[in-house]
Design an enzyme around this catalytic site. Structure first.
Site, mmCIF file in Angstrom:
data_model
loop_
_atom_site.group_PDB
_atom_site.id
_atom_site.type_symbol
_atom_site.label_atom_id
_atom_site.label_comp_id
_atom_site.label_asym_id
_atom_site.label_seq_id
_atom_site.Cartn_x
_atom_site.Cartn_y
_atom_site.Cartn_z
ATOM 1 N N GLY A 12 0.823 -1.214 0.000
ATOM 2 C CA GLY A 12 0.000 0.000 0.000
ATOM 3 C C GLY A 12 0.849 1.253 0.000
ATOM 4 O O GLY A 12 1.912 1.313 -0.635
ATOM 5 N N SER A 13 0.390 2.232 0.749
ATOM 6 C CA SER A 13 1.006 3.567 0.660
ATOM 7 C C SER A 13 2.437 3.606 1.160
ATOM 8 O O SER A 13 3.176 4.548 0.843
ATOM 9 C CB SER A 13 0.184 4.576 1.456
ATOM 10 N N THR A 14 2.866 2.617 1.954
ATOM 11 C CA THR A 14 4.268 2.643 2.383
ATOM 12 C C THR A 14 5.193 2.523 1.180
ATOM 13 O O THR A 14 6.343 2.961 1.225
ATOM 14 C CB THR A 14 4.586 1.507 3.368
#
Lengths: 510, 478
Positions: A223-225
């Site tokens: 995801g956003s990581t």
């Protein structure tokens, strides 16, 4: 008729010589491999005899977390795990026919059979002492491990989650916990039926078994990581600076698909549909990073990901590899055909998958001026007399980004914690750099995974952490009553960041 | 020399006085060796007790007395009824049998730890041994001259075929572990194949003595090898079909191989023509290939042989046997200190790996050498035997031991594919033990005849083996 009889006598002699030669081969030349537990783990004679031999300790900060103590029964020694489940996924277990984790991968050291310990073994033989095994000293930090174990434990047994902490400068693993844990003592019981039953209760063949170490065995959409990797690729290309304005629209409309890419809150990320790269990271703007990723191109993205350790053909971390534990490879897909897929890949979705260890390496690489160190868990092998017989040094895996890009990324990540979505990772008096992630699972009906990666202190990093909470729905249900909107609490900041903060505090404040 | 054979030794055409070696009785040597054998057997039994329970077995005196009595009875019988018999055969057999009982007792103890109600095999093995020794004595007492058996050539052949067919009869035949080689009569069960083995040797020998000349005669010479005539192929084809029948209908690869190999070897000895081995070898290859194609369990055995570790859940027996032998290493864990009971049938088919585990390579080589010595003594008896019938029987019996030991020991040590056969004198199993004691009695009878000086001098009061007495040895009274 005597000539045929004499011939027969010779023939029979040949038959018997063949039997003797074969038995000699079996019992002398092949015996070592047949009685080696790593080559023949099912040889129960050897595993049973191993109970009768003292095994070396596994040490963390000078304290034995696994040791052999006299048992008083016919197997003479009982494997004891003083810390219970806290270290279970790392240390593993040692029972009759049951072996896993470091107990398996370091078996030759623990039994004293490794060539490095040959001289000691010879000494034991000459002085007529029972042969003692070697001690395995780990890189783990007891405080960090305890903090991670306690923080993850609060999620409860139904929530699969993991935390990994790395010392950025060296690659030493400071903490590695997978939740739910298990009690290795139950598997080490000399009541073999009980041990076997305890093992079967852990459903070893199930993917969700507590025996599986989520920290290294589960490759999940980050995801956003993953936006850290996209940002690293963008900054490294030279076309972007942290204050470069990028597309901050409400939605990214792909012409090749019906599934348009939108932001979490459904709003535009900035005025006039524009946003700076640093602000985009602070608020985790999907449209911005998808468009940046598309502009940078899939080759640059993949190369950047691979520098951090994705797609590694030969695993960089083998300390725990054994017949039970198989480290998963983190993946950035090759040959992404559709632009939409590249857009989703840029924000850590589509087919992108990373283990928590991998994401900790991304954070650690940024923290260490762009240098990614090989993670390692075994620091030293000591003889029974505590002489160091082998030690493991830090090793560079790759220079993922230049020091200046690493600095830019660090300040952007500090901003995420100070001004953006990572507020729960703030530690008073310590500058923390971090990034949240709330990754779609790709499984319908399953709530997203909550991620958080971070390091601290930002100016002189001592620890980099990655945390993932998989069963966020179950985690949200805990501790909230009927009047609390539990669904709203599912995010990297809400669920994963506090755990990461606890681990960082344990290292930074000691 | 048998009365039907052509007169005079073939390789020594000289008439008149010959210098011939005169065998001594050597009964004292036999007694000395027997004491060593008893020491081995009883020592093993005692150390099993020490290894498993920490003290010498409580019934040591009873067992020791019993075993000593049996062995002494056999020895005394030989002294009175076969004074010139080979002095080494009985000690070998006594050592093997003692070791076998000790190991079976050792595995009984391990089995009874897991389940106290299981039957102790060692007791029944001792009873079977007693029966075996009684029959051994009976054979030596009742059968004064092995050549009398020649009259029973066809009876023995018929009896062997009946015995081999018995397990196929519904009602008394029984399928155990996939092989239909057992019969059950009330509480008793035995493998008739073990008795058939002995009868077949007698039948083959009788038949070959009569027809060896015609079988050895004309044939075609192909590439330095005299191939037999087509019309003489009858008996070998019949034996081949019987062996195939055993393989197909009784699923017993081991016995099939044993019977055919035994027949082939005796044919070769009788005719002195290696051509028979070529023909028989070819037939065996065809039969083995046929068996491989048609019988699923044969293919399975071959697979497990080639790659046992590729079938960890199915080839557990052979894998466990190999693990055990490797665990034993050079000198073994010591009796009672290993875990041979982990291997299925560690007390019967897989008793050799049990020895390998607890006595090590040293013990295994010693046991194999005992068998080699046994076979060597049997073949030596055949060499010096004066009549062709005796020669053939001794050869057949010796080769049966050699083949059987090779097939079973080679099988459990992964030299050749595994086939179920008993390890002579070691394995738990009554029929095999009794039959083997009778075989040894027969061998001793033949060797007594072969080593005994001609009757008119054996009765002489002068027991100095002077050469002068031998001058008249060529005189044949019988």
């Amino acid at each position: 008729m005597n000539r045929p009889i004499r011939n027969l006598a010779v023939a029979c002699l040949v038959l018997f010589l063949a039997l003797i030669a074969n038995a000699s081969y079996l019992q002398f030349f092949e015996a070592d491999s047949l009685t080696s537990l790593s080559e023949n783990p099912r040889n129960s004679r050897v595993s049973e005899a191993a109970f009768a031999a003292p095994r070396g300790d596994i040490l963390v900060n000078g304290k034995a977390i696994a040791s052999s103590e006299p048992s008083g029964d016919r197997y003479e020694f009982q494997r004891v795990y003083k810390s219970g489940p806290e270290y279970a996924n790392v240390v593993g277990f040692f029972g009759r026919g049951l072996i896993g984790g470091l107990e398996a991968s370091q078996n030759d050291y623990l039994t004293g059979e490794a060539p490095e310990l040959f001289v000691n073994r010879l000494g034991d033989l000459l002085t007529n002492k029972p042969p003692a095994g070697g001690n395995v000293v780990l890189t783990l930090n007891a405080k960090a491990q305890k903090a991670a174990y306690q923080a993850l434990g609060e999620l409860g047994k139904n929530v699969r989650a993991a935390a990994v902490a790395i010392e950025p400068k060296t690659g030493k693993i400071l903490a590695m916990v997978s939740n739910p844990g298990f009690n290795p003592a139950a598997l080490a019981s000399h009541d073999f039926a009980k041990a076997r039953a305890a093992y079967d209760r852990l459903k070893p063949d199930s993917r969700t078994s507590p025996l599986n170490n989520v920290a290294i065995e589960e490759a999940l959409p980050p995801g956003s990581t993953f936006k850290l990797v996209t940002a690293a690729a963008a900054l490294s290309s030279g076309d972007y600076q942290p204050d470069t304005l990028v597309d901050g629209s409400r939605i990214l409309d792909f012409r090749d698909t019906t599934s348009d890419l939108g932001n979490h809150n459904g709003q535009a990320c900035g005025p006039n549909n524009k946003v700076t790269l640093i602000r985009a990271l602070e608020i985790s703007c999907n449209v911005a990073f998808a468009s940046v990723g598309i502009k940078v191109g899939q080759d640059a993205l993949r190369q950047q990901a691979e520098k951090f350790g994705f797609n590694a053909a030969d695993p960089y971390f083998t300390d725990l590899d054994d017949s039970l534990t198989k480290q998963s490879t983190s993946v950035f897909p090759s040959d992404i055909a559709a632009v939409s897929s590249l857009g989703y890949s840029s924000i850590g979705q589509f087919s992108v998958a990373a283990t928590p260890l991998q994401m900790a390496m991304v954070a650690a690489g940024i923290a260490n001026d762009g240098k990614v160190m090989k993670p390692y868990l075994v620091n030293e092998i000591r003889s029974a007399d505590l002489d160091v017989v082998k030690s493991f040094d830090k090793e560079l895996y790759s220079q993922a980004v230049s020091p200046s890009v690493a600095d830019q990324l660090t300040s952007m990540m500090v901003s995420v914690v100070d001004n953006g979505t990572g507020s729960n990772a703030q530690i008073p008096g310590v500058q923390v750099a971090g990034k949240t992630g709330t990754a779609q699972t790709g499984v319908s009906g399953q709530k997203p995974y909550a991620w958080f990666v971070s390091f601290a202190p930002a100016d002189d990093p001592e620890v980099a952490v990655a945390v993932v909470v998989m069963d966020t729905a179950a985690a949200a249900r805990r501790g909230c009553g009927a009047d609390v909107d539990c669904e709203g609490g599912i995010s990297g900041n809400e669920m994963a960041a506090p755990i990461a903060r606890a681990v960082m505090e344990a290292v930074v404040n000691q | 020399m048998a009365n039907r054979s052509p007169a005079a030794p073939k390789r020594d055409p000289r008439p008149g006085p010959v210098m011939e070696f005169v065998h001594r009785q050597r009964r004292g040597a036999e007694l000395f060796l027997l004491i060593l054998s008893l020491a081995v057997g009883l020592g093993a039994y005692a150390s099993v007790g020490l290894g498993t329970e920490g003290h010498i077995p409580t019934n040591m005196y009873v067992y020791g007395g019993w075993l000593t009595a049996l062995i002494l009875a056999a020895h005394v019988t030989i002294r009175y009824r076969a004074a010139y018999a080979d002095p080494i055969l009985l000690p070998i057999v006594a050592a093997l049998n003692g070791l076998g009982v000790a190991m079976i007792h050792r595995i009984d103890i391990a089995r009874q730890i897991n389940n106290p109600d299981v039957r102790a095999f060692a007791t029944s093995q001792l009873i079977w041994m007693t029966l075996g020794v009684l029959l051994f004595i009976a054979v030596l007492v009742l059968l004064r001259d092995h050549r009398r058996l020649q009259a029973f050539t066809y009876t023995a052949g018929f009896g062997a075929v009946v015995l081999l067919l018995l397990p196929l009869l519904p009602g008394i035949g029984k399928n155990i572990n996939g092989a239909r080689i057992w019969i059950h009569l009330g509480p008793l069960s035995f493998q008739p194949g073990e008795i058939a083995k002995l009868l077949l040797v007698v039948a083959f020998a009788g038949y070959l003595v009569l027809y060896r000349d015609s079988l050895a005669l004309a044939g075609r010479r192909v590439l330095f090898i005299d191939l037999p005539r087509g019309r003489d192929l009858g008996p070998i084809l019949a034996m081949w079909l019987i062996s195939l029948g055993i393989l197909v209908f009784q699923n017993d690869l081991g016995s099939s191989l044993l019977f055919f190999g035994m027949f082939l070897v005796m044919l070769y000895v009788a005719t002195e023509r290696p051509g028979w081995l070529v023909v028989g070898g070819a037939l065996f290859a065809v039969g083995a290939y046929f068996g491989y194609l048609t019988a699923g369990h044969v293919q399975q055995r071959v697979e497990y042989w080639l790659d046992p570790f590729g079938h960890p859940d199915d080839a557990t027996q052979i894998i466990n046997g190999l693990y055990g032998m490797a665990w034993g290493g050079l000198t073994g864990r010591g009796l009672g200190l290993g875990s041979p009971e982990k291997t299925p049938y560690s007390y019967s088919d897989f008793i050799l790996p049990s020895f390998g585990e607890e006595l090590g390579l040293t013990g295994v080589v010693a046991i194999i050498l005992l068998y080699a010595l046994l076979v060597e003594r049997a073949l030596r008896t055949a060499l010096i035997c004066r009549d062709n019938f005796g020669k053939l029987i001794a050869t057949g019996l010796g080769v049966v031991f050699a083949l059987q030991v090779f097939v079973v020991v080679g099988g459990v040590t992964k030299l050749i594919p595994l086939t179920g056969l008993t390890t002579p004198f070691l394995s738990q199993g009554g029929s095999s033990l009794v039959a083997n004691w009778v075989i040894i009695a027969l061998l001793l009878r033949i060797s007594d005849q072969a080593r005994r000086p001609p009757p008119e001098f054996s009765e002489a009061p002068d027991d100095l083996p002077g050469f002068a007495d031998d001058a008249t040895q060529v005189v044949k009274l019988r």
